[in-house]
Write a protein that holds these residues in place. Structure first.
Motif, PDB file in Angstrom:
ATOM      1  N   ASP A 214       0.825  -1.210   0.000  1.00 33.85           N
ATOM      2  CA  ASP A 214       0.000   0.000   0.000  1.00 33.85           C
ATOM      3  C   ASP A 214       0.855   1.255   0.000  1.00 33.85           C
ATOM      4  OD1 ASP A 214      -2.284  -1.473   0.030  1.00 33.85           O
ATOM      5  OD2 ASP A 214      -2.648  -1.269   2.178  1.00 33.85           O
ATOM      6  N   PHE A 215       2.047   1.157   0.570  1.00 33.13           N
ATOM      7  CA  PHE A 215       2.854   2.344   0.784  1.00 33.13           C
ATOM      8  C   PHE A 215       3.993   2.484  -0.216  1.00 33.13           C
ATOM      9  CE2 PHE A 215       0.967   0.860   4.703  1.00 33.13           C
ATOM     10  CZ  PHE A 215       0.217   1.970   5.047  1.00 33.13           C
ATOM     11  N   GLU A 216       4.231   1.435  -0.980  1.00 35.54           N
ATOM     12  CA  GLU A 216       5.248   1.535  -2.016  1.00 35.54           C
ATOM     13  C   GLU A 216       4.792   2.463  -3.138  1.00 35.54           C
ATOM     14  OE1 GLU A 216       5.925  -2.482  -3.123  1.00 35.54           O
ATOM     15  OE2 GLU A 216       7.248  -2.908  -1.418  1.00 35.54           O
ATOM     16  N   LYS A 217       3.470   2.688  -3.224  1.00 33.12           N
ATOM     17  CA  LYS A 217       2.924   3.560  -4.260  1.00 33.12           C
ATOM     18  C   LYS A 217       3.022   5.033  -3.871  1.00 33.12           C
ATOM     19  CE  LYS A 217      -0.510  -0.049  -5.096  1.00 33.12           C
ATOM     20  NZ  LYS A 217      -1.941  -0.405  -4.972  1.00 33.12           N
ATOM     21  N   VAL A 218       3.328   5.299  -2.599  1.00 33.51           N
ATOM     22  CA  VAL A 218       3.373   6.675  -2.115  1.00 33.51           C
ATOM     23  C   VAL A 218       4.760   7.264  -2.340  1.00 33.51           C
ATOM     24  CG1 VAL A 218       3.130   8.162  -0.095  1.00 33.51           C
ATOM     25  CG2 VAL A 218       1.646   6.163  -0.360  1.00 33.51           C
TER      26      VAL A 218
ATOM     27  N   THR B  19      -6.525   5.176   1.324  1.00 33.50           N
ATOM     28  CA  THR B  19      -5.252   5.134   2.049  1.00 33.50           C
ATOM     29  C   THR B  19      -4.113   5.829   1.314  1.00 33.50           C
ATOM     30  OG1 THR B  19      -5.853   3.065   3.139  1.00 33.50           O
ATOM     31  CG2 THR B  19      -3.520   3.609   3.058  1.00 33.50           C
ATOM     32  N   LYS B  20      -3.903   5.501   0.037  1.00 41.74           N
ATOM     33  CA  LYS B  20      -2.740   6.058  -0.660  1.00 41.74           C
ATOM     34  C   LYS B  20      -2.856   7.572  -0.828  1.00 41.74           C
ATOM     35  CE  LYS B  20      -4.359   5.035  -5.384  1.00 41.74           C
ATOM     36  NZ  LYS B  20      -4.026   4.341  -6.650  1.00 41.74           N
ATOM     37  N   ASP B  21      -4.081   8.082  -1.007  1.00 42.40           N
ATOM     38  CA  ASP B  21      -4.265   9.533  -1.133  1.00 42.40           C
ATOM     39  C   ASP B  21      -4.034  10.226   0.206  1.00 42.40           C
ATOM     40  OD1 ASP B  21      -4.936   9.269  -3.824  1.00 42.40           O
ATOM     41  OD2 ASP B  21      -7.059   8.966  -3.370  1.00 42.40           O
TER      42      ASP B  21
ATOM     43  N   MET C  53      -2.131   9.087   2.670  1.00 42.13           N
ATOM     44  CA  MET C  53      -0.725   9.003   3.051  1.00 42.13           C
ATOM     45  C   MET C  53       0.123  10.063   2.356  1.00 42.13           C
ATOM     46  SD  MET C  53      -0.517   6.915   5.449  1.00 42.13           S
ATOM     47  CE  MET C  53       1.270   6.942   5.576  1.00 42.13           C
ATOM     48  N   LYS C  54      -0.264  10.460   1.161  1.00 43.21           N
ATOM     49  CA  LYS C  54       0.448  11.551   0.490  1.00 43.21           C
ATOM     50  C   LYS C  54       0.309  12.839   1.288  1.00 43.21           C
ATOM     51  CE  LYS C  54       0.057   9.718  -4.215  1.00 43.21           C
ATOM     52  NZ  LYS C  54      -0.538   9.901  -5.558  1.00 43.21           N
TER      53      LYS C  54
ATOM     54  N   LYS D 173       0.419   2.864  10.112  1.00 49.70           N
ATOM     55  CA  LYS D 173       0.515   3.624   8.873  1.00 49.70           C
ATOM     56  C   LYS D 173       1.653   4.637   8.922  1.00 49.70           C
ATOM     57  CE  LYS D 173      -4.436   3.414   7.869  1.00 49.70           C
ATOM     58  NZ  LYS D 173      -5.669   4.207   7.782  1.00 49.70           N
TER      59      LYS D 173
END
Length: 336
Positions: free
Chosen positions: A224-228, A302-304, A306-307, A333
């Motif tokens: 999930d966080f590798e995309k951030v 989540t990904k939005d 986390m940015k 997170k």
């Protein structure tokens, strides 16, 4: 030998309710271990367009809780207050249990649906997570009538907590909840809790069930966080503070102190953003007074979110005393 598993979780993605995140994070790993997973969850309030959320699931079934939606949020005007009181009176009349339990109205339909899935998919293991705690009790009825193993997952304190209306129940209703909790501990093959304070409470007060009680911490999926992009910078001179997720109960004083702090420092260089679907501590007029410095917005994927976290200067966390030592999903997170 087939490893057929049924997970029952009131909320589950794409629902943004935090309660659904716990087992959604475990599903891909259970799938990798060879489990054929069926899911029984509450019908999401948002339209399910992105089927990828169910990628690791063999089957998905929904139920409708029939719970009055007006009781899920704090009333903000006269009409809301009237609807709230009428709905609350209705719930108090129709159930002898906790009238704030969202699953209390669906015992027969839930058991019928769950039994059907278990038989059709040859389910051998059922995992039920609560709250709503009524679902955990329904699991014991399934266990007594079907050849299954049962894992009960206490996401939050049940009868010994202040949440979910437990602290305002009458003694008779509280006794009913305690009897249900005892049945869950008795008939479950395993009981999971996410944090040590909950484990300590159960093993001290229910010594006879100590061997079946285990800590299963909240998890996260690193994908999930590798995309951030972590190199996001705050190009604004304002000091940015952010919060996202569930707003706990019993925090009236803390949030009113926050309101007064913001109001008294309205001309300073900072900004507070709160992302949640259940903010209930400040009125619309109070939020309007401080809108220059503090805003409340709907939860983001989540990904939005986390940015936004990585572009902020600080993350705000408020905890009531009864959960101050809990390692909640928000920490997972933030610190990976």
């Amino acid at each position: 030998m087939e490893k057929n598993l049924l997970i029952v979780s009131y909320a589950f993605p794409p629902s943004l309710e935090i309660g659904g995140r716990r087992w959604s994070k475990f599903v891909p790993y259970l799938n990798n271990l060879g489990y054929k997973i069926s899911l029984l969850t509450h019908q999401p309030k948002i339209k399910v367009e992105d089927k990828i959320v169910y990628n690791n699931l063999n089957r998905v079934d929904f139920f409708n809780s029939k719970y009055p939606t007006v009781l899920e949020k704090r009333p903000v005007n006269v009409i809301d207050h009237l609807k709230y009181k009428v709905s609350l009176l209705y719930m108090k009349i129709i159930t002898k249990n906790n009238y704030y339990d969202k699953g209390v109205l669906i015992k027969k339909s839930f058991l019928r649906k769950a039994s059907s899935i278990i038989k059709e998919e040859n389910i051998k293991l059922v995992i039920i997570t609560g709250a709503p705690f009524s679902l955990l009790y329904y699991g014991t009825l399934l266990k007594q009538n079907l050849s299954i193993k049962l894992i009960s997952d206490f996401r939050d304190p049940w009868t010994w907590g202040d949440g979910y209306g437990m602290n305002i129940l009458s003694s008779k209703r509280k006794e009913k909840e305690i009897s249900y909790q005892n049945e869950v501990l008795k008939f479950s093959n395993l009981v999971f809790v996410p944090v040590k304070p909950m484990y300590d409470h159960l093993v001290i007060n229910y010594k006879e069930f100590k061997t079946k009680i285990n800590i299963l911490p909240h998890g996260y999926d690193k994908n999930d966080f590798e995309k951030v992009k972590y190199n996001i910078k705050n190009n604004n001179n304002n000091f940015r503070i952010i919060y996202g997720g569930t707003i706990y109960s019993n925090l009236d004083q803390l949030y009113h102190e926050l309101y007064n702090c913001v109001k008294n420092n309205i001309n300073c260089d900072y900004n507070i953003e709160i992302f949640t679907n259940d903010f209930k501590y400040l009125t619309k007029s109070q939020l309007f007074e401080i809108k220059k410095k503090m805003s409340v917005k709907k939860l983001l994927p989540t990904k939005d979110f986390m940015k936004k976290v990585h572009s902020a200067d600080a993350f705000l966390l408020f905890f009531p005393d009864n959960v101050k030592d809990f390692l909640v999903l928000s920490f997972m997170k933030l610190y990976i």
